[in-house]
Write a protein that holds these residues in place. Structure first.
Motif: not given
Length: 140
Positions: A135-140
């Motif tokens: 998984f890749v953690y991402e904030e948007r």
């Protein structure tokens, strides 16, 4: 019949920890066994930051919520078919303004950016490996 109602109401009140005297009940009065004060359902507090956080997979983006569980078990929010993952492998929780990834003492461990962790505060772009699943953690 009325005596039975009074007796049942007295027993229920005793179980709930309320003190009820027999003379409080009169013929024709109904026993009020409601809580002494009204309870109000409140909305969950707004997140500390306005950004939403996601786990990016080959199949799309998964929105994180407090208490989010990942693993093979039926109780998990994200169910994996990876045999290298435990039933409840890891959890995601809010920690201040960021997300805390916590390994649930899984057999194979959890890796963040290639390093084994017990818990880690995530940053955008962190690569999370559970078993063979990435998984890749991402904030948007």
């Amino acid at each position: 019949m009325e005596k039975l109602k009074i007796w049942i109401a007295t027993k229920i009140a005793g179980i709930k920890g309320k003190s009820v005297k027999q003379e409080e009940f009169k013929q024709g009065d109904k026993a009020d066994l409601a809580p002494t004060r009204r309870y109000v359902i409140t909305k969950e507090k707004e997140l500390g930051h306005s950004k939403q956080s996601y786990l990016i997979t080959d199949f799309g983006a998964i929105l994180l919520q407090p208490g989010f569980l990942v693993g093979r078990g039926h109780s998990c929010h994200l169910k994996l078919t990876d045999p290298g993952s435990s039933r409840v492998h890891a959890s995601f929780n809010l920690d201040g303004d960021g997300w805390l990834l916590k390994d649930n003492m899984s057999k194979n461990g959890t890796l963040v950016n290639g390093r084994p962790i017990r818990s880690a505060v995530l940053k955008t772009g962190d690569r999370i490996q559970i078993g063979q699943t990435l998984f890749v953690y991402e904030e948007r």
